[in-house]
Design an enzyme around this catalytic site. Structure first.
Site, PDB file in Angstrom:
ATOM      1  N   ASP A  68      -7.014   2.095   8.232  1.00 49.08           N
ATOM      2  CA  ASP A  68      -6.991   1.865   6.598  1.00 49.08           C
ATOM      3  C   ASP A  68      -5.842   0.875   6.061  1.00 49.08           C
ATOM      4  O   ASP A  68      -7.089  -0.326   4.932  1.00 49.08           O
ATOM      5  CB  ASP A  68      -6.076   2.460   6.151  1.00 49.08           C
ATOM      6  CG  ASP A  68      -6.538   3.969   6.110  1.00 49.08           C
ATOM      7  OD1 ASP A  68      -8.168   4.203   5.819  1.00 49.08           O
ATOM      8  OD2 ASP A  68      -6.639   5.242   6.300  1.00 49.08           O
ATOM      9  N   ASP A 101      -0.760  -1.959   6.972  1.00 49.89           N
ATOM     10  CA  ASP A 101      -0.584  -1.503   7.902  1.00 49.89           C
ATOM     11  C   ASP A 101      -1.943  -1.922   8.790  1.00 49.89           C
ATOM     12  O   ASP A 101      -2.813  -3.084   8.238  1.00 49.89           O
ATOM     13  CB  ASP A 101      -0.526  -0.498   7.880  1.00 49.89           C
ATOM     14  CG  ASP A 101       0.216   0.479   7.917  1.00 49.89           C
ATOM     15  OD1 ASP A 101       1.498  -0.318   7.729  1.00 49.89           O
ATOM     16  OD2 ASP A 101       1.015   1.497   6.721  1.00 49.89           O
ATOM     17  N   GLU A 106       0.989  -1.322   0.084  1.00 48.04           N
ATOM     18  CA  GLU A 106      -0.091   0.398  -0.171  1.00 48.04           C
ATOM     19  C   GLU A 106       1.301   1.002  -0.507  1.00 48.04           C
ATOM     20  O   GLU A 106       1.887   1.395   1.038  1.00 48.04           O
ATOM     21  CB  GLU A 106      -0.717  -0.035   1.485  1.00 48.04           C
ATOM     22  CG  GLU A 106      -1.777   1.257   1.728  1.00 48.04           C
ATOM     23  CD  GLU A 106      -2.088   1.685   3.403  1.00 48.04           C
ATOM     24  OE1 GLU A 106      -1.335   0.197   3.590  1.00 48.04           O
ATOM     25  OE2 GLU A 106      -2.295   2.243   3.555  1.00 48.04           O
ATOM     26  N   ASP A 156      -3.364  -1.183  10.351  1.00 46.12           N
ATOM     27  CA  ASP A 156      -4.460  -0.562  11.103  1.00 46.12           C
ATOM     28  C   ASP A 156      -5.683  -0.486   9.956  1.00 46.12           C
ATOM     29  O   ASP A 156      -5.768  -1.348   9.470  1.00 46.12           O
ATOM     30  CB  ASP A 156      -3.915   0.973  11.390  1.00 46.12           C
ATOM     31  CG  ASP A 156      -3.598   1.588   9.633  1.00 46.12           C
ATOM     32  OD1 ASP A 156      -3.948   0.938   8.243  1.00 46.12           O
ATOM     33  OD2 ASP A 156      -3.138   2.275   9.570  1.00 46.12           O
TER      34      ASP A 156
END
Ligand code: 1YM
Length: 643
Positions: A511, A507, A434, A509
């Site tokens: 997102d 990641d 990403e 998280d």
């Protein structure tokens, strides 16, 4: 419990023949139940339940109770006629019930003896269950008596079928309680969810039948009742429940002949995939077969005829294809027939030719009637199919364009792909990363010989919410398709894949989770074989690092950190919280995701990808960007957290 009649010579003689009778099952359990893993274990319960279901299908049973008991055994109760208790004509001195539980019989023998179950298998699996149990208690309520026969040690009858008391007023039925043999099975722990999923489907397929489930095991107590007066109509509603249906009504038709019958329920949703589930005598035919063939052929004809008749399709227009018509279709096809032939690799394909013409005829007549009677819905079905056909043509152009492009610029690889030098797919890995900054550090940390990096920009398209043409025109998706190099959708050829491992690196998280979910959905829908063959992985960068002497130690999450502190009570150094992939330094990235000897990779299963797909189809509607939802898979380590 029935007492064993010790010392009776005649009993001992029969005991030996019985043991001989069931011995093959204990020697090769796999031949009878497929495996001795979890699927084999649950197969035992299914065999007994199926006998109760047969009795329901014959019209004599209205309720089935399934209990997982605290001591590890399972109990199935039905309120049917009770297994026959009189002596079996072919086995003098033995009750039919004993024969059913002690001989490896084919259904036919019992048919000859005059016991008739329409489409039923006359309890063929019962003796297999008995053979693989340490104990089995058979109770029959019939002729106002309560009969009992107890078996031990892999199906040894402990005496004869006996009357142990009266049957409560009017009560008839069969109760079977058995304990799977831990010497046979790897694990004898039933999984409640596996059982209830099956029971729910059985209840859908047998309209009005009440199936109750009780889990009495300590700490796992649960109760659930399944009863659907709408049968497969309720099943279709259930499947489309989380989706947006095209219209409220669920269509239904049925047709019967002397020895076979069909039932179909259907509804379209606004999605782009078809979901047809077929069954023969309550058994899922996952590979399709003659009943599905008949349905597909007829629905294509019927809808085209209807569209022309209403002038929704003009004379000059080409016919709609089956796939256009089936876009967004959810349907259940349930057939019952006397001698089902199951074929194919997993015996999940129905081979009876006669059923094809029945389903075809029924669909031709009754689906046409349904469309006539429901013109509003009929119009919506045709409009959706026409849109699908337009999209199909546009998609073909987009695909041709992708192909031509690859022919033009050399290998046709996307500009942002940082490829590896090896040409041997077996050792090659593609990291889908990403963002560009993460892509940059991954590029530095990789092994350029066999590790390639494809940076993608933000969130890719939700393929659950877009038609083929739009999907194929999306630049990020085009880059994925050409980097992987094996085509897409129906053209996808897994043997052409350029990398053995495709590793999603996002990641830890919200997102990152969102992006992972979208990517998994894309692979699940558009490159299914990639998922089926285990080519998809998720890199799981750890959350913490700390120094032990000079060595950096990584800890995946808070649990691992706590455990580390318990194991190393004298540890004084600080813990670093690792940031997103983009901020990791060279060593960190190599140690945690790129170095095969150190990193933690999670291989994605079909179930996990299917879950991602479900999340995308339910939660990530373009229309509800604010809605937050959290889904956690059974495999604790992948989370789909979505916006
Ligand atoms: C909890 C398990 O096995 N129920 C059951 C089995 C049978 C009958 C009724 C039955 C069948 C027939 C006539 C018939 C079976 N009978 C046989 C056999 N529940 C469970 N309920 N009367 C009762 O087939 O004509 C095999 S299974 F062969 F003995 F008739």
């Amino acid at each position: 419990m029935a007492q064993m009649s010790k010392g009776s010579p005649s009993y001992e003689a029969s005991d030996i023949t019985v043991l001989e009778g069931l011995e093959p099952v204990r020697i090769r359990p796999g031949m009878y139940i497929g495996s001795t893993g979890p699927s084999g274990l649950h197969h035992l319960l299914v065999e007994i339940i199926d006998n109760a279901i047969d009795e329901a299908m014959a019209g004599y049973c209205t309720r089935i109770d399934v209990t997982l008991m605290a001591n590890g055994s399972a109990r199935v109760i039905d309120d049917g006629r009770g297994i026959p208790v009189d002596d079996h004509p072919n086995y003098p001195g033995k009750s039919a019930a004993e024969v059913v539980y002690t001989t490896l019989h084919a259904g036919g023998k019992f048919g000859d003896a005059g016991y008739k179950v329409s489409g039923g298998l006359h309890g063929v699996g019962a003796s297999v269950v008995n053979a693989l149990s340490t104990e089995l208690n058979l109770e029959i309520y019939r002729n106002d008596h309560h009969y009992q026969l107890f078996f031990k040690n892999g199906g040894k009858p402990q005496g004869k079928l006996k009357i142990v008391g009266p049957s409560p007023k009017g009560r008839t039925g069969t109760t079977v309680t058995f304990t799977p043999d831990p010497k046979i099975f790897d694990d004898v722990d039933f999984r409640a969810q596996t059982v209830t999923e099956r029971l729910q489907i059985m209840a859908f397929l047998n309209r009005g039948l009440e199936i109750r489930f009780v889990d009495e095991r300590k700490g796992r107590e649960a109760k659930e009742t399944f009863k659907y007066n709408g049968g497969i109509v309720d099943y279709v509603r259930h499947l489309n429940n989380a989706k947006e249906s095209l219209f409220r009504k669920v269509g239904f038709y049925e047709q019967a002949e002397e020895s076979q019958e069909v039932e179909v329920a259907f509804q379209w949703n606004s999605g782009y995939y078809e979901s047809i589930h077929s069954f023969a005598n309550g058994i899922s035919t996952i590979e399709g077969g003659m009943h599905e063939e008949g349905f597909r052929k007829a629905i294509t004809n019927v809808v085209n005829r209807y569209a022309r008749k209403r002038n929704l399709l003009k004379e000059k227009d080409e016919n709609l294809l089956g796939e256009d018509i089936r876009e967004g279709l959810t349907a259940i096809i349930s057939v019952r027939l006397t001698e089902p032939q199951f074929e194919g690799q997993t015996k999940g394909k129905l081979g009876n030719v006669s059923i094809r013409s029945l389903v075809e005829r029924a669909t031709n007549e009754k689906l046409a009637d349904w469309l006539e009677e429901n013109p509003k819905e009929g119009g919506q079905v045709v409009a959706k199919a026409i849109q699908a056909s337009r999209a199909r043509m546009a998609a073909r152009q987009a695909r041709d364009l992708t192909r031509r492009k690859s022919a033009l610029d050399g290998a046709g690889l996307p500009g942002k792909l940082v490829d590896c030098s090896s040409n041997d797919p077996r050792e090659c890995e593609l990291f889908i990363v990403e963002g560009n900054s993460a892509g940059g550090s991954a590029k530095d940390a990789r092994n350029p010989r066999n590790q390639a990096i494809l940076p993608i920009r933000g969130k890719i398209l939700n393929v659950e919410k877009a038609r083929s043409d739009k999907i194929l025109k999306n630049t990020e998706i085009q880059a994925l398709i050409s980097a992987i190099g094996a085509g897409v959708e129906a053209d996808f050829d897994v043997t052409k894949v350029r990398y053995d491992k495709i590793i999603l690196m996002a990641d830890a998280d919200v997102d990152g989770s969102h992006i992972r979910t979208l990517l998994l959905t894309f692979f699940f829908r558009q490159m299914t074989e990639l998922v089926n063959n285990g080519h998809i992985y998720v890199a799981q960068p750890p959350l913490f690092s700390t120094l032990v002497g000079k060595e950096k130690v990584y800890l995946g999450d808070d649990t691992q950190k706590t455990k580390f502190l318990l194991d190393n009570p004298t540890h004084k150094n600080d813990f670093q919280r690792l940031k997103g992939l983009g901020e990791m330094d060279y060593d960190e990235l190599r140690d945690t995701t790129m170095d095969p000897t150190k990193r933690a990779l999670l291989q994605i299963t079909v179930e996990q990808a299917a879950l991602a797909d479900e999340v995308c189809s339910i939660l990530m509607g373009d229309d509800v960007p604010q809605r937050r939802h959290f889904i956690q898979t059974n495999a604790k380590d992948v989370r789909f957290l979505d916006i």
